[in-house]
Design a protein around this motif. Structure first.
Motif, PDB file in Angstrom:
ATOM      1  N   ASN A  10       0.849  -1.188   0.000  1.00 51.48           N
ATOM      2  CA  ASN A  10       0.000   0.000   0.000  1.00 51.48           C
ATOM      3  C   ASN A  10       0.887   1.240   0.000  1.00 51.48           C
ATOM      4  OD1 ASN A  10      -2.705  -1.332   0.321  1.00 51.48           O
ATOM      5  ND2 ASN A  10      -1.739  -2.052   2.209  1.00 51.48           N
ATOM      6  N   LEU A  11       0.368   2.359  -0.505  1.00 52.22           N
ATOM      7  CA  LEU A  11       1.164   3.554  -0.716  1.00 52.22           C
ATOM      8  C   LEU A  11       0.792   4.634   0.284  1.00 52.22           C
ATOM      9  CD1 LEU A  11       0.978   3.783  -4.627  1.00 52.22           C
ATOM     10  CD2 LEU A  11       2.607   2.514  -3.206  1.00 52.22           C
ATOM     11  N   LEU A  12       1.807   5.231   0.906  1.00 58.04           N
ATOM     12  CA  LEU A  12       1.611   6.342   1.829  1.00 58.04           C
ATOM     13  C   LEU A  12       2.489   7.504   1.366  1.00 58.04           C
ATOM     14  CD1 LEU A  12       0.302   7.398   4.423  1.00 58.04           C
ATOM     15  CD2 LEU A  12       2.283   6.535   5.686  1.00 58.04           C
ATOM     16  N   PHE A  13       1.860   8.642   1.097  1.00 56.02           N
ATOM     17  CA  PHE A  13       2.558   9.800   0.559  1.00 56.02           C
ATOM     18  C   PHE A  13       2.681  10.882   1.625  1.00 56.02           C
ATOM     19  CE2 PHE A  13       0.613   7.642  -3.006  1.00 56.02           C
ATOM     20  CZ  PHE A  13       1.634   7.626  -3.951  1.00 56.02           C
ATOM     21  N   TYR A  14       3.856  11.491   1.683  1.00 60.51           N
ATOM     22  CA  TYR A  14       4.117  12.564   2.635  1.00 60.51           C
ATOM     23  C   TYR A  14       4.856  13.679   1.903  1.00 60.51           C
ATOM     24  CZ  TYR A  14       8.930  10.822   2.718  1.00 60.51           C
ATOM     25  OH  TYR A  14      10.190  10.434   2.354  1.00 60.51           O
ATOM     26  N   GLY A  15       4.923  14.838   2.525  1.00 63.36           N
ATOM     27  CA  GLY A  15       5.621  15.969   1.916  1.00 63.36           C
ATOM     28  C   GLY A  15       4.871  17.263   2.130  1.00 63.36           C
ATOM     29  N   VAL A  16       5.504  18.354   1.735  1.00 61.86           N
ATOM     30  CA  VAL A  16       4.939  19.686   1.932  1.00 61.86           C
ATOM     31  C   VAL A  16       3.977  19.996   0.793  1.00 61.86           C
ATOM     32  CG1 VAL A  16       5.466  22.127   2.209  1.00 61.86           C
ATOM     33  CG2 VAL A  16       7.048  20.406   3.086  1.00 61.86           C
ATOM     34  N   GLY A  17       2.781  20.458   1.146  1.00 63.82           N
ATOM     35  CA  GLY A  17       1.802  20.843   0.130  1.00 63.82           C
ATOM     36  C   GLY A  17       0.698  19.816  -0.038  1.00 63.82           C
ATOM     37  N   SER A  18      -0.388  20.259  -0.626  1.00 67.20           N
ATOM     38  CA  SER A  18      -1.544  19.390  -0.859  1.00 67.20           C
ATOM     39  C   SER A  18      -1.209  18.320  -1.896  1.00 67.20           C
ATOM     40  CB  SER A  18      -2.731  20.227  -1.332  1.00 67.20           C
ATOM     41  OG  SER A  18      -3.821  19.393  -1.678  1.00 67.20           O
ATOM     42  N   LYS A  19      -1.590  17.116  -1.597  1.00 73.33           N
ATOM     43  CA  LYS A  19      -1.336  15.982  -2.502  1.00 73.33           C
ATOM     44  C   LYS A  19      -2.631  15.451  -3.117  1.00 73.33           C
ATOM     45  CE  LYS A  19       0.784  14.801   1.174  1.00 73.33           C
ATOM     46  NZ  LYS A  19       1.253  16.134   1.625  1.00 73.33           N
ATOM     47  N   LYS A  20      -3.718  16.141  -2.866  1.00 70.51           N
ATOM     48  CA  LYS A  20      -5.025  15.659  -3.294  1.00 70.51           C
ATOM     49  C   LYS A  20      -5.125  15.552  -4.817  1.00 70.51           C
ATOM     50  CE  LYS A  20      -9.959  16.524  -2.673  1.00 70.51           C
ATOM     51  NZ  LYS A  20     -10.313  16.468  -4.095  1.00 70.51           N
ATOM     52  N   PHE A  21      -4.691  16.589  -5.521  1.00 73.43           N
ATOM     53  CA  PHE A  21      -4.862  16.578  -6.982  1.00 73.43           C
ATOM     54  C   PHE A  21      -4.001  15.499  -7.628  1.00 73.43           C
ATOM     55  CE2 PHE A  21      -1.112  19.087  -6.418  1.00 73.43           C
ATOM     56  CZ  PHE A  21      -0.372  18.988  -7.579  1.00 73.43           C
ATOM     57  N   VAL A  22      -2.864  15.148  -7.012  1.00 70.27           N
ATOM     58  CA  VAL A  22      -2.005  14.096  -7.570  1.00 70.27           C
ATOM     59  C   VAL A  22      -2.647  12.725  -7.380  1.00 70.27           C
ATOM     60  CG1 VAL A  22       0.249  12.998  -7.443  1.00 70.27           C
ATOM     61  CG2 VAL A  22       0.058  15.471  -7.163  1.00 70.27           C
ATOM     62  N   LEU A  23      -3.147  12.445  -6.176  1.00 72.52           N
ATOM     63  CA  LEU A  23      -3.764  11.141  -5.925  1.00 72.52           C
ATOM     64  C   LEU A  23      -5.038  10.963  -6.735  1.00 72.52           C
ATOM     65  CD1 LEU A  23      -3.253  10.643  -2.072  1.00 72.52           C
ATOM     66  CD2 LEU A  23      -1.710  10.162  -3.976  1.00 72.52           C
ATOM     67  N   ASP A  24      -5.804  12.047  -6.878  1.00 73.50           N
ATOM     68  CA  ASP A  24      -7.011  11.963  -7.706  1.00 73.50           C
ATOM     69  C   ASP A  24      -6.656  11.690  -9.163  1.00 73.50           C
ATOM     70  OD1 ASP A  24      -8.692  12.347  -5.584  1.00 73.50           O
ATOM     71  OD2 ASP A  24      -8.952  14.506  -5.909  1.00 73.50           O
ATOM     72  N   ASP A  25      -5.604  12.329  -9.636  1.00 74.35           N
ATOM     73  CA  ASP A  25      -5.178  12.108 -11.015  1.00 74.35           C
ATOM     74  C   ASP A  25      -4.661  10.685 -11.208  1.00 74.35           C
ATOM     75  OD1 ASP A  25      -4.477  13.348 -13.718  1.00 74.35           O
ATOM     76  OD2 ASP A  25      -2.528  12.567 -13.081  1.00 74.35           O
ATOM     77  N   PHE A  26      -3.929  10.177 -10.220  1.00 73.05           N
ATOM     78  CA  PHE A  26      -3.435   8.802 -10.291  1.00 73.05           C
ATOM     79  C   PHE A  26      -4.596   7.809 -10.319  1.00 73.05           C
ATOM     80  CE2 PHE A  26      -1.961   5.028  -7.770  1.00 73.05           C
ATOM     81  CZ  PHE A  26      -1.222   4.446  -8.780  1.00 73.05           C
ATOM     82  N   GLY A  27      -5.597   8.047  -9.492  1.00 70.84           N
ATOM     83  CA  GLY A  27      -6.760   7.160  -9.488  1.00 70.84           C
ATOM     84  C   GLY A  27      -7.557   7.238 -10.777  1.00 70.84           C
ATOM     85  N   ILE A  29      -4.363   3.712  -0.856  1.00 71.20           N
ATOM     86  CA  ILE A  29      -3.515   4.827  -1.298  1.00 71.20           C
ATOM     87  C   ILE A  29      -3.852   6.009  -0.412  1.00 71.20           C
ATOM     88  CG2 ILE A  29      -2.838   6.265  -3.252  1.00 71.20           C
ATOM     89  CD1 ILE A  29      -4.288   4.056  -5.010  1.00 71.20           C
ATOM     90  N   ALA A  30      -2.918   6.431   0.424  1.00 70.72           N
ATOM     91  CA  ALA A  30      -3.224   7.445   1.437  1.00 70.72           C
ATOM     92  C   ALA A  30      -2.164   8.537   1.450  1.00 70.72           C
ATOM     93  CB  ALA A  30      -3.332   6.802   2.823  1.00 70.72           C
ATOM     94  N   SER A  31      -2.572   9.688   1.943  1.00 71.43           N
ATOM     95  CA  SER A  31      -1.642  10.805   2.148  1.00 71.43           C
ATOM     96  C   SER A  31      -1.695  11.224   3.607  1.00 71.43           C
ATOM     97  CB  SER A  31      -2.026  11.997   1.255  1.00 71.43           C
ATOM     98  OG  SER A  31      -3.294  12.518   1.630  1.00 71.43           O
ATOM     99  N   MET A  32      -0.578  11.756   4.095  1.00 68.81           N
ATOM    100  CA  MET A  32      -0.548  12.267   5.464  1.00 68.81           C
ATOM    101  C   MET A  32       0.090  13.646   5.452  1.00 68.81           C
ATOM    102  SD  MET A  32       2.463  10.064   7.292  1.00 68.81           S
ATOM    103  CE  MET A  32       4.197  10.217   6.808  1.00 68.81           C
ATOM    104  N   ASP A  33      -0.431  14.527   6.301  1.00 67.18           N
ATOM    105  CA  ASP A  33       0.014  15.925   6.320  1.00 67.18           C
ATOM    106  C   ASP A  33       0.448  16.388   7.701  1.00 67.18           C
ATOM    107  OD1 ASP A  33      -0.648  16.798   3.500  1.00 67.18           O
ATOM    108  OD2 ASP A  33      -2.595  16.038   4.133  1.00 67.18           O
ATOM    109  N   HIS A  34       0.346  15.527   8.697  1.00 67.61           N
ATOM    110  CA  HIS A  34       0.774  15.898  10.049  1.00 67.61           C
ATOM    111  C   HIS A  34       2.179  15.361  10.302  1.00 67.61           C
ATOM    112  CE1 HIS A  34       0.788  16.406  14.413  1.00 67.61           C
ATOM    113  NE2 HIS A  34      -0.265  17.186  14.269  1.00 67.61           N
ATOM    114  N   ILE A  35       3.002  16.151  10.978  1.00 68.49           N
ATOM    115  CA  ILE A  35       4.400  15.776  11.155  1.00 68.49           C
ATOM    116  C   ILE A  35       4.552  14.543  12.047  1.00 68.49           C
ATOM    117  CG2 ILE A  35       4.732  17.299  13.141  1.00 68.49           C
ATOM    118  CD1 ILE A  35       7.535  17.911  12.034  1.00 68.49           C
ATOM    119  N   HIS A  36       3.576  14.294  12.916  1.00 66.51           N
ATOM    120  CA  HIS A  36       3.655  13.147  13.828  1.00 66.51           C
ATOM    121  C   HIS A  36       2.690  12.031  13.424  1.00 66.51           C
ATOM    122  CE1 HIS A  36       6.253  15.460  16.355  1.00 66.51           C
ATOM    123  NE2 HIS A  36       5.331  16.350  16.656  1.00 66.51           N
TER     124      HIS A  36
END
Length: 401
Positions: A119-136, A248-255
């Protein structure tokens, strides 16, 4: 030169040197005294500053301005500004270039990792919503045996029950011939963890008969405020461990990684990818509640949550009957006889005395009230339907383990 004149000249020089030395010593002494006096003054000023009387002087005025009087933009004004910024030509071109790079370099690799059981977990600075939606949309949805399910974890109104119901509808509704097997993952089940286990078992046993073989579950902000709870992450880990569900998930919190212990991590099978976009969280913040200035009083709601925590399971089951009647059946409340009959049908009470004791406790905790405005005495829960559903009906689903 005669010896007498030389001696006189030497004596004059000695006297001049002695005078200059005395002048230097006097000047140095005066400088030292000035420095010491200045230090004493500064020490007195420091002492004066740290004295409590310094803050009680009448010269210190307090502003009468109120924090609630700040002229803030409403959500109706902010949203058009956000959309206008997103539609600028420069922003659109930058977005298209970044997506093109990802499509040509990363998407195929991500899909291969999903098919390999990770399974995929994405992290980093900035919104990742448009990338994951495009990938899906561009890759996952092209799977002839797959379906894409999206979960917006940043929504404050999202519940685990809604997520499970949505997944349940995708799996079951296309399989109408198997109605007899629908009960194992029915929406009426309160134990959501057990329901997730049954859902995985159902997929493994009946996958050949279902319309879809693979379920691509895209979770935006899996560390959102609603999804941080232990039982929610437990359900996600059970679903992620199924070979037919690709998370396929994204996380935006440092902890965010602190959400999972070793057991949950062993079920998630994460592969971590950095996805720094430096893109503003426009869509995520559009639905964010304004917590800076909150004029409504939510202390009653939080008190209701703590009261439910202190109740026994039988207390909660009894009050849930009244809550379901108000929310689902559309009645304003229940009479004592109607409520007691429902409790008897569900084997929650065996005598009227016991039932009266429960009612007395509910009234003492201000969970219910007596309404005699229409002649008949009925028991009502004095909260709106949203609060009743969140803190009374769906308590077991929202409460932490």
């Amino acid at each position: 030169m005669p010896r007498g004149k030389k001696a006189a000249t030497k004596n004059k020089k000695k006297k001049k040197n002695a005078k200059s030395r005395k002048v230097a010593i006097v000047t140095l002494t005066e400088n030292i005294a000035d420095i010491a006096e200045a230090n004493n003054d500064s020490d007195e000023e420091c002492d004066e500053y740290f004295k409590s009387e310094h803050y009680l002087k009448k010269g210190k005025l307090t502003s009468k301005a109120k924090f609630t009087e700040i002229d803030c933009l409403s959500s109706m004004d902010i949203v058009p500004l956000k959309r206008k910024a997103m539609q600028q030509t420069a922003n659109k071109a930058l977005k298209e270039r970044s997506l093109y790079t990802l499509r040509t370099e990363k998407y195929q690799r991500w899909l291969t990792e999903l098919k390999s059981g990770f399974n995929l977990l994405f992290y980093g600075v900035g919104s990742k919503k448009f990338v994951l939606d495009d990938f899906g949309k561009s890759y996952c949805s092209h799977d002839p045996h797959g379906v894409v399910i999206r979960v917006n974890g940043y929504l404050e109104e999202l519940t685990l029950k809604q997520i499970m119901d949505g997944l349940h509808n995708v799996i079951i509704d296309v399989d109408k011939k198997k109605k007899s097997k629908k009960n194992c993952i029915a929406s009426s089940s309160k134990d959501v963890t057990h329901r997730a286990v049954n859902m995985v078992q159902y997929l493994e046993e009946n996958i050949a008969e279902l319309q879809y073989r693979y379920y691509y579950l895209i979770v935006h902000n899996i560390c959102g405020h609603v999804l941080r709870k232990s039982n929610v992450q437990r359900v996600f880990s059970i679903l992620a461990n199924c070979k037919y569900i690709h998370l396929i998930a994204s996380m935006d919190h440092i902890h965010s990684l602190l959400l999972w212990d070793r057991e949950k991590l062993s079920l998630f099978h994460w592969i971590y990818h950095e996805l720094t976009t430096y893109r503003h969280y426009f869509e995520e913040m559009e639905f964010e509640r304004d917590m800076t200035i909150q004029l409504t009083n939510n202390s009653t709601n939080h008190g209701l949550k703590h009261i439910m925590c202190s109740f026994t399971p039988q207390h909660r089951d009894i009050i849930q009957l009244l809550a379901q009647a108000q929310c689902d059946e559309g009645v304003e409340g229940l009479s004592r006889t109607e409520w007691y009959e429902k409790c008897e049908e569900n084997l929650l009470c065996h005598s009227t005395t016991q039932f009266d004791n429960y009612i007395a406790e509910f009234i003492d905790h201000n969970v219910i009230e007596l309404d005699t405005s229409r002649g008949d005495t009925i028991y009502i829960i004095p909260f709106n339907k949203q609060v009743i559903r969140k803190y009374l009906i769906e308590y077991d689903l929202e409460n932490d383990e």
